[in-house]
Design a protein around this motif. Structure first.
Motif, mmCIF file in Angstrom:
data_model
loop_
_atom_site.group_PDB
_atom_site.id
_atom_site.type_symbol
_atom_site.label_atom_id
_atom_site.label_comp_id
_atom_site.label_asym_id
_atom_site.label_seq_id
_atom_site.Cartn_x
_atom_site.Cartn_y
_atom_site.Cartn_z
ATOM 1 N N ASN A 1 3.486 -0.257 3.779
ATOM 2 C CA ASN A 1 3.894 0.982 3.640
ATOM 3 C C ASN A 1 5.454 1.931 4.597
ATOM 4 O O ASN A 1 5.958 1.295 5.086
ATOM 5 C CB ASN A 1 2.752 1.745 4.421
ATOM 6 C CG ASN A 1 1.979 2.489 3.451
ATOM 7 O OD1 ASN A 1 2.646 3.563 2.962
ATOM 8 N ND2 ASN A 1 0.847 2.687 3.206
ATOM 9 N N GLU B 1 0.716 -1.352 -0.324
ATOM 10 C CA GLU B 1 -0.126 -0.138 -0.231
ATOM 11 C C GLU B 1 0.724 1.404 -0.104
ATOM 12 O O GLU B 1 0.359 1.948 -0.005
ATOM 13 C CB GLU B 1 -1.056 -0.159 0.789
ATOM 14 C CG GLU B 1 -1.635 -1.011 0.771
ATOM 15 C CD GLU B 1 -2.724 -1.222 2.088
ATOM 16 O OE1 GLU B 1 -3.580 -0.622 3.533
ATOM 17 O OE2 GLU B 1 -3.224 -2.429 2.540
ATOM 18 N N CYS B 2 2.290 0.814 -0.311
ATOM 19 C CA CYS B 2 3.424 1.975 -0.462
ATOM 20 C C CYS B 2 2.566 3.535 -1.085
ATOM 21 O O CYS B 2 2.905 4.836 -0.884
ATOM 22 C CB CYS B 2 4.037 2.480 -1.179
ATOM 23 S SG CYS B 2 4.609 1.210 -2.777
#
Length: 397
Positions: free
Chosen positions: A240, A209-210
């Motif tokens: 992340n 989910e970067c």
């Protein structure tokens, strides 16, 4: 789906391939490089001050589980960002710092494979894919299984097409939301179905989910957020970092959060096999995760650049505005596909774009699900981006 022999030869950076492709070709104008997704909006200056304040801590080995303040700051951010109930994320059980997401996406796969303890364990990943996913499968000795993520399936793997026998031997399922390169966002319903499959077939969801803080309208959901609705975080790990959110890819500071049992064992593994985040970097990270203003300012810059691209390029066949991320994913099949289009664009107007084929793996029939596309990274200042899309529009429309 495409099951491939997992070998080192498949791990190829797309950038040397592009260099070889256009070698000897003269650009049609002063070059603009839109290939590398490296944020260029600038790291908040207060981070440098904090690193300088704690510079003497470079003389110490950092704790592998991070300083308490960092785990707490990440837990608070997750709770605030995803409107989680207080206490859902325990900073001592559900969070570990990473040296950027890539380090964790690779090393965590080894533990997932060990926990599966199944002969011929599989690792599922979208195709096109981030090369770190494949490296994780290779390092863990697993079979990489590529799942087409095409326009027909909404640019996400089709969960209904998965064979239960394949899922039974799956150790982990990599998913990126917002997706790189297509920019689509997995809905809560999609995550819910994927998590249910993971629990039924006993594999882990590795949710990358970067790009979560770069979006056009609605903030993307998180797999962690969806898992929390079920009452626990079992079988779910999210990754992340500050690379995209805070324009700090060189800081190498990220985290993994989720399944407490997995993270307990992963801590022990990391303690002997993985790098620590330097203490001054951890202190700067506390401040960055605690401040949302700089992330909002950066997001507004991306939104302005996407608006400029929409204005000029929306007439292209199959054009769409991505929901998140920093890339445009353009269907240039009418120019012979992404490889030929990249050469044509470079020679015609000096804009360097990345062929989608270099980000994907062909199936056994030789079909590359990204072959028609090129990827454009909207990381330059607005004036440079406008120049680039003006040139592209003059050529392509």
């Amino acid at each position: 789906m495409s099951e491939t022999e997992t070998s080192l030869s498949t791990i190829q950076s797309p950038f040397p391939r592009l260099r070889d492709l256009i070698e000897g070709l003269k650009p049609g104008a002063s070059p603009i490089d839109m290939t590398i997704g490296e944020p260029r909006h600038g790291v908040p200056s207060f981070a440098a001050d904090i690193i300088a304040e704690h510079w003497k801590s470079f003389s110490k080995y950092p704790p592998i589980n991070g300083i308490t303040e960092l785990r707490q700051a990440i837990a608070v951010w997750l709770t605030r960002r995803y409107a989680l109930a207080s206490g859902v994320v325990d900073p001592d059980r559900h969070i570990l710092p990473l040296c950027g997401t890539r380090e964790g996406l690779v090393s965590a796969m080894t533990l997932a494979a060990a926990k599966k303890n199944a002969r011929g364990a599989a690792v599922l990943m979208p195709n096109p894919f981030y090369q770190a996913y494949y490296a994780g499968a290779l390092t863990a000795g697993c079979e990489a299984v590529m799942l087409p993520a095409t326009a027909a399936s909404g640019f996400l793997p089709d969960l209904d097409a998965l064979d239960p026998r394949l899922l039974d031997r799956t150790a982990a399922f990599y998913i990126a939301s917002p997706a790189n390169p297509q920019g689509v966002v997995a809905t809560p319903a999609y995550f819910e179905r994927l998590i249910a499959l993971a629990r039924r077939h006993e594999f882990y969801v590795f949710s990358d989910e970067c790009y979560s803080e770069i979006y056009q309208n609605e903030p993307p959901a998180s797999a962690l957020q969806v898992a929390a609705r079920t009452g626990d975080l079992n079988r779910v790990l999210v990754f992340n970092s500050l690379s995209k959110r805070s324009n700090a890819p060189g800081l190498r500071s990220g985290f993994i959060a989720g399944d407490a049992g997995f993270l307990k064992d992963y801590l022990q593994y990391r303690n002997v096999a993985c790098p620590q985040v330097p203490i001054p970097i951890q202190h700067a990270s506390v401040a960055l995760w605690s401040d949302d203003a700089h992330a909002a300012e950066s997001r507004a810059l991306y939104q302005a650049k996407f608006a400029a691209a929409n204005e000029k390029l929306s007439g292209l066949p199959n054009y769409y505005e991505p929901a998140g991320g920093m890339f445009l994913w353009l269907d240039l099949s009418h120019l012979g596909g992404g490889v030929e289009a990249a050469k044509t664009i470079w020679k015609g107007c000096g804009v360097k774009v990345l062929p989608g084929a270099f980000l994907a793996q062909p199936d056994k029939r030789g079909f590359n699900p990204a072959g028609d596309y090129v990827r454009l990274a909207l990381v330059d200042p607005l004036d440079v981006t406008r120049d680039a899309v003006d040139r592209l529009a003059s050529m392509l429309l």
